[in-house]
Write a protein that holds these residues in place. Structure first.
Motif, PDB file in Angstrom:
ATOM      1  N   VAL A 213       0.852  -1.187   0.000  1.00 27.38           N
ATOM      2  CA  VAL A 213       0.000   0.000   0.000  1.00 27.38           C
ATOM      3  C   VAL A 213       0.885   1.234   0.000  1.00 27.38           C
ATOM      4  O   VAL A 213       2.113   1.149   0.063  1.00 27.38           O
ATOM      5  CB  VAL A 213      -0.946  -0.017   1.210  1.00 27.38           C
ATOM      6  N   ASP A 214       0.247   2.405   0.001  1.00 28.27           N
ATOM      7  CA  ASP A 214       1.009   3.648  -0.111  1.00 28.27           C
ATOM      8  C   ASP A 214       1.965   3.868   1.056  1.00 28.27           C
ATOM      9  O   ASP A 214       3.050   4.424   0.887  1.00 28.27           O
ATOM     10  CB  ASP A 214       0.036   4.836  -0.210  1.00 28.27           C
ATOM     11  N   GLY A 215       1.575   3.440   2.260  1.00 27.28           N
ATOM     12  CA  GLY A 215       2.446   3.653   3.419  1.00 27.28           C
ATOM     13  C   GLY A 215       3.660   2.759   3.443  1.00 27.28           C
ATOM     14  O   GLY A 215       4.550   2.956   4.275  1.00 27.28           O
ATOM     15  N   GLY A 216       3.724   1.774   2.580  1.00 23.16           N
ATOM     16  CA  GLY A 216       4.868   0.873   2.539  1.00 23.16           C
ATOM     17  C   GLY A 216       4.598  -0.476   3.145  1.00 23.16           C
ATOM     18  O   GLY A 216       5.444  -1.375   3.055  1.00 23.16           O
ATOM     19  N   CYS A 217       3.420  -0.662   3.773  1.00 25.76           N
ATOM     20  CA  CYS A 217       3.098  -1.947   4.393  1.00 25.76           C
ATOM     21  C   CYS A 217       2.464  -2.883   3.369  1.00 25.76           C
ATOM     22  O   CYS A 217       1.817  -2.445   2.420  1.00 25.76           O
ATOM     23  CB  CYS A 217       2.127  -1.738   5.559  1.00 25.76           C
ATOM     24  N   PRO A 218       2.637  -4.188   3.555  1.00 23.04           N
ATOM     25  CA  PRO A 218       1.933  -5.151   2.695  1.00 23.04           C
ATOM     26  C   PRO A 218       0.418  -5.030   2.888  1.00 23.04           C
ATOM     27  O   PRO A 218      -0.059  -4.545   3.922  1.00 23.04           O
ATOM     28  CB  PRO A 218       2.452  -6.502   3.176  1.00 23.04           C
ATOM     29  N   LYS A 219      -0.322  -5.479   1.894  1.00 25.08           N
ATOM     30  CA  LYS A 219      -1.776  -5.373   1.978  1.00 25.08           C
ATOM     31  C   LYS A 219      -2.322  -6.211   3.126  1.00 25.08           C
ATOM     32  O   LYS A 219      -3.230  -5.788   3.833  1.00 25.08           O
ATOM     33  CB  LYS A 219      -2.399  -5.800   0.647  1.00 25.08           C
ATOM     34  N   ASP A 220      -1.809  -7.379   3.323  1.00 23.13           N
ATOM     35  CA  ASP A 220      -2.218  -8.218   4.450  1.00 23.13           C
ATOM     36  C   ASP A 220      -0.963  -8.851   5.023  1.00 23.13           C
ATOM     37  O   ASP A 220      -0.415  -9.812   4.476  1.00 23.13           O
ATOM     38  CB  ASP A 220      -3.209  -9.289   4.012  1.00 23.13           C
ATOM     39  N   VAL A 221      -0.479  -8.275   6.137  1.00 19.31           N
ATOM     40  CA  VAL A 221       0.815  -8.675   6.662  1.00 19.31           C
ATOM     41  C   VAL A 221       0.814 -10.099   7.205  1.00 19.31           C
ATOM     42  O   VAL A 221       1.870 -10.743   7.307  1.00 19.31           O
ATOM     43  CB  VAL A 221       1.251  -7.669   7.752  1.00 19.31           C
ATOM     44  N   HIS A 222      -0.360 -10.635   7.563  1.00 22.87           N
ATOM     45  CA  HIS A 222      -0.413 -11.948   8.188  1.00 22.87           C
ATOM     46  C   HIS A 222      -0.553 -13.086   7.181  1.00 22.87           C
ATOM     47  O   HIS A 222      -0.456 -14.249   7.564  1.00 22.87           O
ATOM     48  CB  HIS A 222      -1.575 -12.003   9.181  1.00 22.87           C
ATOM     49  N   LYS A 223      -0.791 -12.778   5.929  1.00 23.31           N
ATOM     50  CA  LYS A 223      -0.883 -13.820   4.925  1.00 23.31           C
ATOM     51  C   LYS A 223       0.508 -14.260   4.483  1.00 23.31           C
ATOM     52  O   LYS A 223       1.503 -13.579   4.720  1.00 23.31           O
ATOM     53  CB  LYS A 223      -1.682 -13.324   3.722  1.00 23.31           C
ATOM     54  N   ASP A 224       0.548 -15.392   3.827  1.00 17.19           N
ATOM     55  CA  ASP A 224       1.814 -15.859   3.276  1.00 17.19           C
ATOM     56  C   ASP A 224       2.205 -14.989   2.090  1.00 17.19           C
ATOM     57  O   ASP A 224       1.374 -14.682   1.222  1.00 17.19           O
ATOM     58  CB  ASP A 224       1.705 -17.317   2.836  1.00 17.19           C
TER      59      ASP A 224
END
Length: 741
Positions: A246-257
């Motif tokens: 996403v724009d902030g630099g985080c993955p869309k779903d951090v808990h998924k593989d």
């Protein structure tokens, strides 16, 4: 009245001491041993005291929303002896310099360290991680940076060597959580992986991935006084590709593989073809030149706070020792083995003393004394008759006078009794033996102090670097004992240049150790490792040695030489040395002392398995079963004494009076087998790679074995010296008032 009042007072004092002993016994704490009899007040008070003295840390209570500083330290590996400061890595987020949570210090600020922390390679600094008590963070971006080919290659090498990262929160190192095989208990291993390696299913080649997302779990417990205390700090690293964010630099779903962030930059094929022109094959990984190609590495983290009701703050370090509990039975077997060997040797020493020494004294008791007096009177009577008749010349008079002297020993026939005129002859190189014994007493004082303080809980893992710092302080202070014993022994040997002996004592062992560390430091400096001792610290160590220890050695030597009397010997030494008969093979070669060193090594080697594993193989753990180590060390010292006494008695029975150096070598000979064990351990147990790492291992192993050999050699020498003096004083009671030499 006064007597009646004094007796109850003595009884009360003894009762108080007994109560203190019982309380201390029940509260004796061996970290890693979780089966405590009771949670007594003495236990909790002592653990709280241990926490208060540990690096200035005490119980810290946090309120909800209060910032918690996260400190970064270093990376280390079990496969190498080279460590690196975390912020020295070019592929991690550099400090921004901004302050967080109202802290007056910005990120990247160095934390002041004690001497032990510096020597163990710590480089603790503040970071940009923002933690607030009780506030969970699903995902937060730390930074995103571009990494070049050379940095990617270095990161790949570090991951290959299984480097782990060490962070610190509330004086707890970030830990990787494990569970036992039966899943009944959880335990920690300090540090977490820098990355990981797997095999590509398509090509079968190794692939390397960098962990760039960190899930931080802070485990807390409510404090009775209010607020919350931290009882656990866990870090779960994860590798997430730079795409699909996403724009902030985080993955869309951090808990998924997610697909991992591979440490790979596509090779510059045009440059490789040009470099390997004319070849049908060229290595694609040979691409170290900086052609501007980079790898984007985004760093993110998550924070979760979880309440933990099963762990008290005073026992929070137990999780780092739970895995060692499985070896408790082995520790007890080591103690039983040590006691068995020591008991057998003790029986042998008892037989030597009771049957041989006391047997000789008893066999030469009153009857022998009366017989000797009759012989002397008979000789004097015959001498008087000859003198009256004028038949005795001057030579006969002198001979009769010598035979009738009060200092005349008993007539001996064989064995050690024949050495009464040579057993206290000054040994060769006595000017070197005295400083070595003095240095050994210095090391003995230091080792005893460290074991006692560790068993009391004052030196513990929360006191980061405390073991080395306190050990260095004890070593410097013990220079007084080093000078005293060296000076007094030197005076006993009849030496006159006591200032020269003082300088040798103060400079010999510390100087050789400092020179070795300095040379090794040059190799580590060349590797840009945090294991290298800073130049300012080297200057501080030099000042500590020359400005503090050397004067203390001088003071002790002055007391030992000028103020104290030399140790008296019960017998005079003959002017002409006695010829030594042919000796057995084990007294003619170094094989004798080496073989006797096997016995103390047999006492120690089981405990060495645990010690070596924690020092060299499992650096993420802590060796803290000092209760077991203290018992084994005490039995070891007793065994060294027994072995040396038996070997010295055997040597004297062979009419060999060169026991001084032989006893020192016999006591310290087990150091040879310890170093041989180091070589075996390096060859078959360790996976250390690199010339510098191997050099560090063998150099520090040699230095440790030299310290051990000097310590045990001193114990053996003093035991043999005491034994010989006591034996000849018992057998020759008429000569106890004779001056030495």
């Amino acid at each position: 009245m006064h007597t009646a009042a004094f007796v109850p007072l003595r009884l009360r004092n003894w009762a108080l001491w007994l109560l203190f002993f019982v309380t201390t016994t029940w509260s004796f704490y061996i970290p890693g041993e979780l089966r405590q009899p009771t949670k007594s007040a003495a236990l909790l008070a002592r653990q709280a005291f241990a926490a208060n003295v540990s690096s200035g840390y005490s119980v810290t209570r946090y309120n909800d929303g209060q910032p918690i500083p996260l400190l970064v330290n270093k990376i280390f590996s079990d496969h190498t002896q080279l460590q690196y400061a975390y912020f020295d890595l070019p592929f991690v987020c550099p400090p921004s310099g901004k302050s967080h949570g109202g802290s007056p210090f910005g990120s990247g600020q160095s934390i002041s360290l004690n001497l032990g922390e510096v020597l163990r390679g710590d480089r603790i600094m503040t970071s940009d991680f923002q933690l607030e008590m009780g506030k969970d963070v699903e995902c937060a971006a730390l930074c995103s940076l571009e990494v070049g080919r050379a940095d990617v290659k270095w990161a790949r090498q570090l991951v290959k060597e299984n480097y782990v990262i060490e962070w610190i929160v509330d004086n707890l190192p970030g830990a990787t959580s494990f569970v036992t095989v039966d899943r009944s208990r959880k335990y920690y291993a300090s540090g977490f992986k820098l990355g990981y390696r797997d095999i590509s299913p398509a090509t079968g080649q190794s692939r390397y991935f960098l962990n760039n997302h960190f899930t931080i779990v802070i485990r807390w417990r409510g404090a009775p006084e209010g607020g919350k205390v931290i009882v656990g700090f866990e870090v779960y690293p994860k590798s997430i590709t730079a795409e699909d964010r996403v724009d902030g630099g985080c993955p869309k779903d951090v808990h998924k593989d997610h697909e991992g962030l591979g440490l790979y930059i596509a090779p510059n094929m045009s440059r490789l073809r040009e470099k390997y022109s004319g070849l049908s094959y060229f290595p694609e990984d040979d691409d170290d030149e900086d052609d501007g190609a980079t790898l984007r590495v985004p760093y993110t983290y998550s924070i979760y706070f979880r309440e933990e009701t099963k762990v008290d703050w005073a026992n929070r370090w137990n999780l780092y020792f739970t895995n060692q509990e499985e070896g408790s039975m082995t520790h007890w077997l080591a103690i039983i083995n040590s006691l068995t060997i020591s008991t057998v040797l003790g029986v042998t020493v008892f037989i030597i003393w009771s049957r041989t020494v006391h047997g000789d004294i008893k066999g030469r008791g009153d009857g022998a004394m009366e017989d000797r007096k009759l012989k002397v009177q008979s000789r004097r009577k015959r001498s008087g008759d000859k003198k009256s008749e004028g038949l005795l010349d001057n030579a006969d008079v002198e001979n009769e006078a010598d035979m009738s002297s009060d200092d005349e020993p008993f007539e001996d026939t064989s064995g050690w009794k024949l050495l009464h005129g040579d057993v206290f002859r000054i040994p060769a190189y006595s000017g070197l033996l005295a400083p070595l014994v003095g240095s050994g007493m210095q090391l003995l004082f230091m080792a005893t102090g460290l074991l006692v303080l560790s068993c009391l809980g004052i030196l513990n893992p929360s006191f980061r670097g405390g073991f080395v710092s306190v050990g260095m302080g004890l070593f410097v202070f013990a220079g007084v004992f080093s000078g005293y014993f060296s000076g007094r022994l030197y005076k006993t040997f009849g030496g006159s240049a006591w200032r020269k002996n003082t300088l040798i004592t103060a400079l010999l062992f510390p100087g050789l150790s400092f020179f070795l560390v300095l040379v090794l430091n040059l190799f580590v400096w060349a590797q840009a490792s945090s294991t290298a001792i800073p130049f300012s610290t080297l200057i501080g160590l030099l000042a500590l040695w020359l400005l503090i220890q050397v004067p203390l050695v001088y003071i002790g030597s002055w007391f030992g030489y000028a103020r104290a009397a030399p140790w008296e010997h019960p017998l005079k030494t003959n002017a002409i040395a006695r010829q030594i008969p042919p000796q057995p093979w084990y007294l003619r070669s170094p094989a004798g002392p080496l073989l006797t060193g096997l016995v103390p090594f047999a006492v120690l080697f089981i405990e060495l398995l645990f010690l070596f594993k924690n020092l060299w193989q499992d650096k993420s753990g802590y060796y803290y079963v000092f209760g077991f180590l203290s018992v084994v060390s005490a039995v070891l010292m007793v065994t060294v004494v027994e072995v040396t006494v038996i070997a010295t008695y055997s040597q004297l029975c062979s009419e060999n009076y060169h026991w001084w150096w032989q006893s020192f070598l016999t006591g310290g000979s087990s150091a040879f087998w310890v170093f041989a064990y180091c070589i075996w351990y390096y060859t078959f147990k360790l996976h250390i790679t690199g010339f510098v790492s191997g050099l560090l291992f063998f150099s520090y192993s040699f230095l440790a074995c030299a310290v051990y050999g000097l310590l045990t050699g001193t114990v053996g020498f003093l035991a043999a010296y005491t034994f010989v003096r006591r034996v000849y004083r018992q057998v020759y009671p008429l000569s106890t008032k004779l001056k030495p030499y």
